[in-house]
Design an enzyme around this catalytic site. Structure first.
Site, mmCIF file in Angstrom:
data_model
loop_
_atom_site.group_PDB
_atom_site.id
_atom_site.type_symbol
_atom_site.label_atom_id
_atom_site.label_comp_id
_atom_site.label_asym_id
_atom_site.label_seq_id
_atom_site.Cartn_x
_atom_site.Cartn_y
_atom_site.Cartn_z
ATOM 1 N N ARG A 172 67.292 46.612 -84.345
ATOM 2 C CA ARG A 172 66.219 45.662 -84.007
ATOM 3 C C ARG A 172 64.826 46.285 -84.101
ATOM 4 O O ARG A 172 64.598 47.403 -83.693
ATOM 5 C CB ARG A 172 66.440 45.165 -82.576
ATOM 6 C CG ARG A 172 65.271 44.358 -82.056
ATOM 7 C CD ARG A 172 65.590 43.647 -80.818
ATOM 8 N NE ARG A 172 66.026 44.512 -79.735
ATOM 9 C CZ ARG A 172 66.471 44.041 -78.588
ATOM 10 N NH1 ARG A 172 66.547 42.755 -78.387
ATOM 11 N NH2 ARG A 172 66.846 44.865 -77.642
ATOM 12 N N ARG A 183 61.893 49.149 -79.521
ATOM 13 C CA ARG A 183 61.847 49.285 -78.058
ATOM 14 C C ARG A 183 62.394 50.631 -77.597
ATOM 15 O O ARG A 183 63.355 51.146 -78.158
ATOM 16 C CB ARG A 183 62.674 48.155 -77.420
ATOM 17 C CG ARG A 183 61.860 46.900 -77.233
ATOM 18 C CD ARG A 183 62.665 45.708 -76.863
ATOM 19 N NE ARG A 183 63.631 45.889 -75.780
ATOM 20 C CZ ARG A 183 64.375 44.897 -75.301
ATOM 21 N NH1 ARG A 183 64.251 43.679 -75.794
ATOM 22 N NH2 ARG A 183 65.242 45.115 -74.341
ATOM 23 N N LYS A 224 69.435 36.092 -77.358
ATOM 24 C CA LYS A 224 68.695 35.191 -76.461
ATOM 25 C C LYS A 224 67.246 35.030 -76.925
ATOM 26 O O LYS A 224 66.741 33.925 -77.044
ATOM 27 C CB LYS A 224 68.704 35.733 -75.017
ATOM 28 C CG LYS A 224 70.082 35.965 -74.442
ATOM 29 C CD LYS A 224 70.026 36.478 -73.007
ATOM 30 C CE LYS A 224 69.387 37.834 -72.857
ATOM 31 N NZ LYS A 224 70.138 38.967 -73.454
ATOM 32 N N ARG A 231 69.207 36.879 -63.650
ATOM 33 C CA ARG A 231 70.188 37.917 -63.967
ATOM 34 C C ARG A 231 71.028 38.277 -62.750
ATOM 35 O O ARG A 231 71.912 39.131 -62.861
ATOM 36 C CB ARG A 231 69.449 39.178 -64.422
ATOM 37 C CG ARG A 231 69.256 39.264 -65.916
ATOM 38 C CD ARG A 231 68.357 40.454 -66.157
ATOM 39 N NE ARG A 231 68.678 41.167 -67.357
ATOM 40 C CZ ARG A 231 68.020 41.012 -68.503
ATOM 41 N NH1 ARG A 231 67.049 40.146 -68.601
ATOM 42 N NH2 ARG A 231 68.339 41.739 -69.544
ATOM 43 N N ARG A 249 72.736 49.028 -69.935
ATOM 44 C CA ARG A 249 72.330 47.612 -69.842
ATOM 45 C C ARG A 249 73.546 46.698 -69.867
ATOM 46 O O ARG A 249 73.609 45.700 -69.162
ATOM 47 C CB ARG A 249 71.366 47.267 -70.985
ATOM 48 C CG ARG A 249 69.962 47.834 -70.747
ATOM 49 C CD ARG A 249 69.152 47.993 -72.010
ATOM 50 N NE ARG A 249 68.920 46.770 -72.734
ATOM 51 C CZ ARG A 249 68.492 46.728 -73.998
ATOM 52 N NH1 ARG A 249 68.256 47.844 -74.658
ATOM 53 N NH2 ARG A 249 68.298 45.575 -74.584
HETATM 54 P P1 AP5 Z 1 67.724 39.457 -79.649
HETATM 55 O O1 AP5 Z 1 67.461 38.015 -79.872
HETATM 56 O O2 AP5 Z 1 66.535 40.366 -79.518
HETATM 57 O O3 AP5 Z 1 68.740 39.643 -78.434
HETATM 58 P P2 AP5 Z 1 68.519 39.475 -76.862
HETATM 59 O O4 AP5 Z 1 69.734 38.798 -76.326
HETATM 60 O O5 AP5 Z 1 67.187 38.844 -76.580
HETATM 61 O O6 AP5 Z 1 68.562 40.992 -76.469
HETATM 62 P P3 AP5 Z 1 67.662 41.866 -75.490
HETATM 63 O O7 AP5 Z 1 68.014 43.306 -75.802
HETATM 64 O O8 AP5 Z 1 66.219 41.510 -75.577
HETATM 65 O O9 AP5 Z 1 68.249 41.453 -74.148
HETATM 66 P P4 AP5 Z 1 68.161 42.184 -72.833
HETATM 67 O O10 AP5 Z 1 68.683 41.132 -71.956
HETATM 68 O O11 AP5 Z 1 68.818 43.513 -72.753
HETATM 69 O O12 AP5 Z 1 66.610 42.584 -72.751
HETATM 70 P P5 AP5 Z 1 65.383 42.008 -71.947
HETATM 71 O O13 AP5 Z 1 64.182 42.181 -72.769
HETATM 72 O O14 AP5 Z 1 65.688 40.676 -71.388
HETATM 73 O O15 AP5 Z 1 68.676 39.970 -80.825
HETATM 74 C C1 AP5 Z 1 69.011 41.355 -80.963
HETATM 75 C C2 AP5 Z 1 68.984 41.745 -82.467
HETATM 76 O O16 AP5 Z 1 70.044 41.063 -83.138
HETATM 77 C C3 AP5 Z 1 67.693 41.323 -83.178
HETATM 78 O O17 AP5 Z 1 67.344 42.327 -84.107
HETATM 79 C C4 AP5 Z 1 68.054 40.015 -83.906
HETATM 80 O O18 AP5 Z 1 67.312 39.833 -85.104
HETATM 81 C C5 AP5 Z 1 69.549 40.188 -84.158
HETATM 82 N N1 AP5 Z 1 70.291 38.931 -84.037
HETATM 83 C C6 AP5 Z 1 70.072 37.914 -83.159
HETATM 84 N N2 AP5 Z 1 70.992 36.929 -83.324
HETATM 85 C C7 AP5 Z 1 71.817 37.353 -84.311
HETATM 86 C C8 AP5 Z 1 72.985 36.780 -84.953
HETATM 87 N N3 AP5 Z 1 73.472 35.580 -84.576
HETATM 88 N N4 AP5 Z 1 73.596 37.503 -85.920
HETATM 89 C C9 AP5 Z 1 73.113 38.722 -86.292
HETATM 90 N N5 AP5 Z 1 72.002 39.288 -85.741
HETATM 91 C C10 AP5 Z 1 71.370 38.637 -84.762
HETATM 92 O O19 AP5 Z 1 65.344 43.014 -70.702
HETATM 93 C C11 AP5 Z 1 64.985 44.386 -70.868
HETATM 94 C C12 AP5 Z 1 65.000 45.065 -69.505
HETATM 95 O O20 AP5 Z 1 64.027 44.438 -68.636
HETATM 96 C C13 AP5 Z 1 66.320 44.967 -68.729
HETATM 97 O O21 AP5 Z 1 67.223 46.009 -69.096
HETATM 98 C C14 AP5 Z 1 65.821 45.102 -67.281
HETATM 99 O O22 AP5 Z 1 65.542 46.439 -66.953
HETATM 100 C C15 AP5 Z 1 64.506 44.345 -67.302
HETATM 101 N N6 AP5 Z 1 64.660 42.915 -66.951
HETATM 102 C C16 AP5 Z 1 64.382 41.845 -67.762
HETATM 103 N N7 AP5 Z 1 64.620 40.686 -67.127
HETATM 104 C C17 AP5 Z 1 65.073 41.022 -65.871
HETATM 105 C C18 AP5 Z 1 65.507 40.262 -64.758
HETATM 106 N N8 AP5 Z 1 65.540 38.918 -64.813
HETATM 107 N N9 AP5 Z 1 65.909 40.938 -63.656
HETATM 108 C C19 AP5 Z 1 65.870 42.279 -63.588
HETATM 109 N N10 AP5 Z 1 65.482 43.073 -64.630
HETATM 110 C C20 AP5 Z 1 65.072 42.440 -65.755
#
Ligand code: AP5
Length: 218
Positions: A129, A163, A13, A90, A174
């Site tokens: 990552r 991270r 994402k 979410r 997660r």
């Molecule tokens: P990346 O693009 O970083 O993936 P992502 O989907 O953004 O993954 P996240 O881990 O950031 O998602 P998340 O939803 O758990 O975390 P968030 O920060 O939102 O890609 C991952 C890796 O793969 C990278 O190294 C990239 O280079 C590689 N890659 C990408 N595409 C690829 C491909 N096609 N092929 C191969 N490799 C690829 O949330 C973190 C925490 O915050 C949550 O756990 C929660 O506690 C809190 N939080 C955030 N938002 C909310 C909300 N709305 N409500 C409640 N809690 C929340």
């Protein structure tokens, strides 16, 4: 155009949101990035959210809805032609709040891109990552290394970070939170005719092309 990128942790994402922001006049709103900034700054919100994030659970709805509302208010007048929502909503309560926030600003949600990825691939993606400590550009040990070793492609600096919630135990928590609380949003948005699914297992450039096709006509 306003769009949501929906998918499990590691689905890509953040990677695709950045590409969309760079190629279109859209503003990226990432609740994960906002919460990590609050934790790093030691704000009251950061203190409330930090422990929850380290356990891989969802931060309470009212806190993240407040963050998005505040960011939209700062962006009053619109610095772009719409928003890319990365990691929000979410829960159903967050989705309803998003509808309300957009409506209050005379906007609407146009597309929800669902990124489909196998659970097993996610753990490998997340474990590899890392990101530039200065500009936040994302990298991966196998799939996206800096062009020059140790130097960020985007800003040229040489500090990188990983991270705290990117370890196997927390990733599994997660994923569990995603399946229980976020996956029901796919039905919610399918009923509204807004969902387009893309194969998140393809390489980054192919996924980006698929997303562009899914946004055509939105
Ligand atoms: P990346 O693009 O970083 O993936 P992502 O989907 O953004 O993954 P996240 O881990 O950031 O998602 P998340 O939803 O758990 O975390 P968030 O920060 O939102 O890609 C991952 C890796 O793969 C990278 O190294 C990239 O280079 C590689 N890659 C990408 N595409 C690829 C491909 N096609 N092929 C191969 N490799 C690829 O949330 C973190 C925490 O915050 C949550 O756990 C929660 O506690 C809190 N939080 C955030 N938002 C909310 C909300 N709305 N409500 C409640 N809690 C929340």
């Amino acid at each position: 155009m306003n769009l949501v990128l929906l998918g499990p942790p590691g689905a890509g994402k953040g990677t695709q949101a950045k590409l969309l922001e760079d190629s279109r006049s859209l503003v990226k709103l990432s609740t994960g990035d906002m919460l990590r900034a609050a934790v790093a700054a030691g704000t009251e919100l950061g203190r409330k959210a930090g422990d929850i994030m380290e356990r891989g659970q969802l931060v309470p709805d009212d806190l993240v809805i407040g963050l998005i509302a505040e960011r939209m208010d700062k962006d009053e007048g619109g610095s772009g032609e719409g928003y890319i929502l990365d990691g929000f909503p979410r829960t159903i309560a967050q989705a309803e709040a998003l509808d309300r926030l957009l409506k209050e600003r005379g906007k609407k949600l146009d597309r929800v891109i669902v990124m489909e990825v196998d659970d097993d691939a996610l753990v490998e993606r997340i474990a590899g990552r890392f990101a530039c400590a200065f500009c936040g550009e994302g990298y991966h040990d196998i799939y996206k290394l800096p062009k020059v070793k140790g130097v960020c492609d985007r800003c040229g600096s040489s500090g990188f970070v990983r991270r705290r919630d990117d370890n196997e135990e927390v990733v599994r928590a997660r994923l569990q939170a995603y399946h229980a609380q976020t996956e029901p949003l796919i039905d919610y948005y399918t009923r509204q005719g807004k969902v387009r699914a893309v194969d998140g297992m393809a390489d980054i450039a192919t996924v980006s092309k698929e997303i562009s096709q899914a946004l055509a006509g939105a």
